[in-house]
Design a protein around this motif. Structure first.
Motif, short mmCIF file in Angstrom:
data_model
loop_
_atom_site.label_atom_id
_atom_site.label_comp_id
_atom_site.label_asym_id
_atom_site.label_seq_id
_atom_site.Cartn_x
_atom_site.Cartn_y
_atom_site.Cartn_z
N LEU A 43 3.74 34.71 104.51
CA LEU A 43 4.20 34.82 105.90
C LEU A 43 3.53 35.98 106.62
N ALA A 44 3.45 37.13 105.96
CA ALA A 44 2.94 38.33 106.61
C ALA A 44 1.42 38.32 106.74
N TYR A 87 3.40 42.18 109.60
CA TYR A 87 4.79 42.23 109.18
C TYR A 87 5.68 42.48 110.39
N GLN A 88 6.74 41.70 110.52
CA GLN A 88 7.73 41.92 111.57
C GLN A 88 9.13 41.81 110.96
N ALA A 106 0.28 33.52 107.64
CA ALA A 106 0.92 32.82 108.76
C ALA A 106 0.89 33.63 110.06
N THR A 107 1.11 34.95 109.97
CA THR A 107 1.19 35.76 111.19
C THR A 107 0.18 36.89 111.23
N GLN A 135 11.14 38.35 110.03
CA GLN A 135 10.22 37.23 110.18
C GLN A 135 10.47 36.11 109.17
N SER A 154 7.46 22.58 112.68
CA SER A 154 6.22 22.64 113.46
C SER A 154 6.30 21.84 114.76
N GLN A 159 7.47 46.72 112.88
CA GLN A 159 6.33 45.89 112.55
C GLN A 159 5.18 46.73 112.04
N GLU A 199 1.22 25.05 107.01
CA GLU A 199 1.37 26.51 107.02
C GLU A 199 2.84 26.92 107.01
N ARG A 211 -2.02 45.15 112.41
CA ARG A 211 -2.65 43.88 112.06
C ARG A 211 -3.32 43.97 110.68
N THR A 237 7.30 40.26 102.14
CA THR A 237 6.64 40.48 103.44
C THR A 237 6.31 41.95 103.64
#
Length: 423
Positions: free
Chosen positions: A280-281, A288-289, A284-285, A292, A326, A170, A63, A173, A96
């Motif tokens: 990523l946005a 959005y941050q 992975a998470t 990131q 990781s 950010q 990931e 969700r 992102t």
């Protein structure tokens, strides 16, 4: 005119010393992976850090490697056409933001599409600045990185600040993308990995990590690696594009529209970086941050250089950086402490190779560093937390330093080009 053209063509087609050593074939890549896995397995048995090749560790490494690999692919497309793309980080940032913005409103796959489009806009801007106006590629890339960070921060104040769960830094969700698990095989690999056998359990951990909660977008990203190789090395389009990075004057003399191919390559480069940002946005998470991307665009560029501007080598580099990153998420200091032993053993192998090549000074330096690492490992039980956080970036520097002598970039990479300059 005919004399200069024939000279250029002869120069571009002449065999280059060491050209046969630049390609990593599939059997060679598999042999490298097998050797690395055996070495990691040995380190796992000696150090007792059993989580190094667990299913969770491998899944986490994959990931983390995907956005690095996608950014590296983006850099490869641009540089094979002769354009240095330092702006990968900024294009990832655009990916992102646009991915999260559209993903929150219309679903994750629409977010992926908008993330790609956001990156393409950054790539197109880079192409206009460098190809059309001839601005220095590094200057343009750095400017895009700064511009993208400020632009997305400005947009967040309007798009996310007033939403439930959002703020100026950010997004709310985002709905996840469907993932895949192969039930019987995943359970079997998990059980086999937990037996901690030499190499067999490590292979089981790798296979288990590839069949457990595997996002569909990860599958797409993995397929883009052989897809890029096929397009750039097995099609007439790819041959023309690569000729623009090797000798654009000769390519122009053969009727290739160099500007067009550079524009296509840099725009695709931005799209791949934008896809990395959307991954990523959204995957992975799930959010959005601000900030990131964390320098992954630069690490992707390093993975591309490590891979000698080839998709297979780039994938190996991305996997290495993702795995190192990781380590701090699972086991933290213990896993990184075990990596000291792995690095010390690798340097011993490097010493042997350098002695074979009669590079005695380099062998002495590598041997001294290896001895220091062995002593550090033997006298400590864990490493400082600051070193754990810095491990991915230290790995980047070490890998580039050790691989620098075998690298061969496209001949016209980063060089200004103007139509008709060869006449």
């Amino acid at each position: 005119m005919s004399t200069s053209t024939s000279t250029v063509s002869a120069t571009s087609t002449a065999p280059k010393k060491g050209a046969g050593r630049r390609t990593l074939s599939l059997p060679v890549v598999l042999l490298i992976v097998a050797g690395a896995l055996a070495l990691v397995s040995l380190v796992r048995l000696i150090s007792g850090a059993e989580d190094i090749t667990s299913v969770g560790q491998v899944a986490g490494a994959l990931e983390l490697a995907v956005p690095i690999g996608l950014a590296g692919l983006g850099g490869l497309w641009a540089e094979r056409a002769g354009v240095v793309n330092i702006g990968l980080e900024g294009m990832m940032i655009l990916g992102t933001w646009f991915g999260a913005w559209a993903g929150f409103q219309w679903g994750p796959w629409v977010g992926v599409l908008f993330g790609i489009l956001g990156g393409c806009l950054g790539g197109l801007l880079h192409a206009v600045i460098t190809v059309t106006f001839g601005v220095n590629h590094i200057v343009s890339g750095v400017a895009i990185n700064i511009l993208a960070a400020g632009f997305t921060r400005y947009l967040s104040n309007f798009a996310f600040a007033d939403l439930d769960g959002g703020s100026s830094k950010q997004s709310p969700r985002i709905d996840p993308i469907t993932d895949i698990t192969v039930p019987g095989l995943a359970d079997w690999m998990q059980d086999l990995q937990q037996r901690h056998w030499f190499l067999i359990s490590d292979i089981a951990g790798v296979v288990g990590g590839l069949v457990t909660h595997l996002s569909l977008l990860t599958v797409v990203a993995l397929l883009l690696i052989p897809g890029t190789w096929w397009i750039l090395w097995r099609t007439a389009f790819g041959l023309r594009l690569r000729s623009c990075g090797e000798n654009p004057v000769a390519a122009e003399s053969l009727g290739v529209n160099v500007y067009k191919y550079k524009y296509i390559a840099v725009t695709v480069s931005g799209g791949l970086a934008g896809l990395a940002g959307a991954f990523l946005a959204i995957v992975a998470t799930g959010i959005y941050q601000e900030g990131q991307t964390g320098g992954r665009g630069y690490i992707g560029l390093a993975a591309m250089i490590f891979g000698n501007w080839m998709p297979g080598g780039m994938a190996l580099g991305a996997g290495l950086f993702g795995f190192t990153d990781s380590l701090k998420l699972r086991g933290g200091a213990e896993n990184v402490h075990a990596m000291l032993l792995l690095l010390a053993i690798l340097l011993v192998l490097v010493v042997g190779w350098q002695l074979y090549k009669k590079k005695y000074t380099a062998a002495l330096i590598s041997g001294a560093v290896s001895a220091l690492l062995f002593v550090w490992y033997a006298l400590t039980d864990q490493v400082p937390s600051q070193f754990v956080d810095a491990a991915p970036y230290v790995t980047t520097l070490l890998v580039l330093a050790l691989s620098a002598q075998r690298l061969r970039m496209p001949k016209a990479d980063g060089m200004p080009y103007r139509k008709g300059q060869g006449t």
